[in-house]
Enzyme design. Structure first.
Site, PDB file in Angstrom:
ATOM      1  N   ARG A  50       0.869  -1.180   0.000  1.00 27.23           N
ATOM      2  CA  ARG A  50       0.000   0.000   0.000  1.00 27.23           C
ATOM      3  C   ARG A  50       0.901   1.224   0.000  1.00 27.23           C
ATOM      4  O   ARG A  50       1.727   1.401   0.896  1.00 27.23           O
ATOM      5  CB  ARG A  50      -0.932   0.000   1.205  1.00 27.23           C
ATOM      6  N   ASN A 124      -7.120   8.114   2.106  1.00 29.19           N
ATOM      7  CA  ASN A 124      -6.790   7.558   3.414  1.00 29.19           C
ATOM      8  C   ASN A 124      -7.584   8.240   4.521  1.00 29.19           C
ATOM      9  O   ASN A 124      -7.532   9.467   4.673  1.00 29.19           O
ATOM     10  CB  ASN A 124      -5.300   7.730   3.700  1.00 29.19           C
ATOM     11  N   GLU A 125      -8.331   7.454   5.278  1.00 30.99           N
ATOM     12  CA  GLU A 125      -8.970   7.910   6.523  1.00 30.99           C
ATOM     13  C   GLU A 125      -9.732   9.221   6.361  1.00 30.99           C
ATOM     14  O   GLU A 125      -9.772  10.040   7.275  1.00 30.99           O
ATOM     15  CB  GLU A 125      -7.918   8.029   7.634  1.00 30.99           C
ATOM     16  N   HIS A 190      -8.949   0.360   9.730  1.00 36.69           N
ATOM     17  CA  HIS A 190      -7.606   0.548  10.272  1.00 36.69           C
ATOM     18  C   HIS A 190      -7.655   0.179  11.748  1.00 36.69           C
ATOM     19  O   HIS A 190      -8.351   0.818  12.535  1.00 36.69           O
ATOM     20  CB  HIS A 190      -7.136   1.986  10.054  1.00 36.69           C
ATOM     21  N   TYR A 192      -6.237   0.056  15.089  1.00 34.98           N
ATOM     22  CA  TYR A 192      -5.342   0.506  16.144  1.00 34.98           C
ATOM     23  C   TYR A 192      -6.066   0.317  17.473  1.00 34.98           C
ATOM     24  O   TYR A 192      -6.775  -0.675  17.648  1.00 34.98           O
ATOM     25  CB  TYR A 192      -4.891   1.947  15.872  1.00 34.98           C
ATOM     26  N   GLU A 220      -4.640  -0.883   7.577  1.00 35.83           N
ATOM     27  CA  GLU A 220      -3.505  -0.522   8.428  1.00 35.83           C
ATOM     28  C   GLU A 220      -3.740  -1.183   9.770  1.00 35.83           C
ATOM     29  O   GLU A 220      -4.886  -1.342  10.196  1.00 35.83           O
ATOM     30  CB  GLU A 220      -3.406   0.989   8.689  1.00 35.83           C
ATOM     31  N   TRP A 249       1.172  -1.466   9.095  1.00 36.80           N
ATOM     32  CA  TRP A 249       1.735  -0.110   9.093  1.00 36.80           C
ATOM     33  C   TRP A 249       2.984  -0.105   9.962  1.00 36.80           C
ATOM     34  O   TRP A 249       2.905  -0.469  11.130  1.00 36.80           O
ATOM     35  CB  TRP A 249       0.710   0.890   9.638  1.00 36.80           C
TER      36      TRP A 249
END
Length: 308
Positions: A50, A124-125, A190, A192, A220, A249
């Site tokens: 990516r 992205n995001e 993503h 996290y 990610e 990531w």
């Protein structure tokens, strides 16, 4: 022919299911590292890379020659390229999303014809707020514009809330998917500290997308983040169990505050960090689970003609 989604599965141009196993690379911030980093990432066993790009909104814009170069490097190293615009990260403004879309349309001559090796991660995001409805409205508006410009690639859409609010996909993903006239859109969470903080959260967030027959990748993830721990073991094991793709990531270059997310200490991958060793050599990691797309294998998935 190119990548396409059918139900919750991504298929390559030969009609074979493709499960992403890869790494993120911050190209936009380290533009001179591509020829070192991209082969090094492939050497770890990644089947996908990516690639962070800039549309000029926050960083120096990546031009069309750059896009051609990074795609070619990925192809030479038998990796699928997920290209993404990073400038709209965390922004709620429609103008930021539109700028990313305009960028892809401007760059389309480097993208059209690459449908079998390139996936377009629109922004992205985009949409930092935890508001699924407004997030969906934005994508419902712009996806047809990409299609009208002749871009037929599989599109990837990040969840709202900096990619960490999968409720947005759970509630509105079907509406976003249906806005694509080609029905060739997949989704990305993503993971996290919020979307991937513990095993139950990880499993529930994955299940609630794939159970709707929508295709998903963990676009990610890390092993910890600003506000807490991440259950990377469950991300890896449950992704393997469910056939869900993932992209760790990131290769290198995170700022000091987040340098624990660097997978390698050097661009050439001579010295992996603990995080890098976990992703490359650990259980359910790249070495164990990554298989290249059949468009890159010798028999081209049983098709005699090689990809051009």
């Amino acid at each position: 022919a190119g990548f396409y989604v059918d139900g919750n599965t991504l298929y390559d141009a030969n009609g074979q299911p493709f499960v992403m196993r890869g790494i993120n690379h911050g190209h936009a911030w380290y533009k001179d590292t591509a020829s070192t980093a991209i082969p090094a990432i492939a050497e770890q066993g990644a089947n996908t890379i990516r690639i962070v790009l800039s549309d000029g909104g926050q960083w120096e814009k990546d031009d069309i020659d750059t896009i051609r170069e990074v795609i070619e490097l990925a192809e030479q190293n038998k990796m699928v390229a997920v290209v993404e615009v990073h400038d709209a990260t965390g922004r709620d403004s429609r103008s930021d999303l539109n700028r990313a879309v305009d960028y892809w349309i401007e760059m389309k001559d480097a993208l059209i014809g690459k449908e079998d090796t390139v996936i377009i991660n629109i922004a992205n995001e985009w949409y930092g707020s935890w508001d699924g409805s407004a997030w969906a409205d934005g994508y419902i508006d712009v996806i047809p514009k990409l299609r009208d410009a002749g871009l037929t690639h599989t599109l990837m859409v990040d969840a709202a809330g900096w990619g960490q609010y999968p409720q947005s996909i759970h509630d509105y993903g079907q509406d976003v998917f249906n806005a694509d006239p080609l029905k060739n859109t997949m989704f990305s969470i993503h993971m996290y500290e919020y979307a991937g903080g513990d095993a139950n959260t990880v499993r529930s967030n994955i299940d609630r997308v794939i159970d709707q027959d929508l295709a998903l990748v963990i676009g990610e993830f890390g092993h910890r983040h600003t506000d807490g721990d991440v259950d990377e073991d469950t991300i890896l094991s449950y992704s393997e169990e469910t056939g869900t793709g993932w992209l760790a990531w990131s290769w290198k270059g995170n700022s000091t505050e987040w340098d624990y997310l660097d997978l390698s200490e050097d661009w050439a991958g001579q010295h992996l960090t603990d995080w890098g060793n976990r992703i490359v050599h650990g259980a359910d990691g790249l070495q164990e689970t990554s298989k290249p797309s059949t468009v890159f294998t010798d028999d081209n998935g049983g098709h005699p003609e090689p990809p051009t």
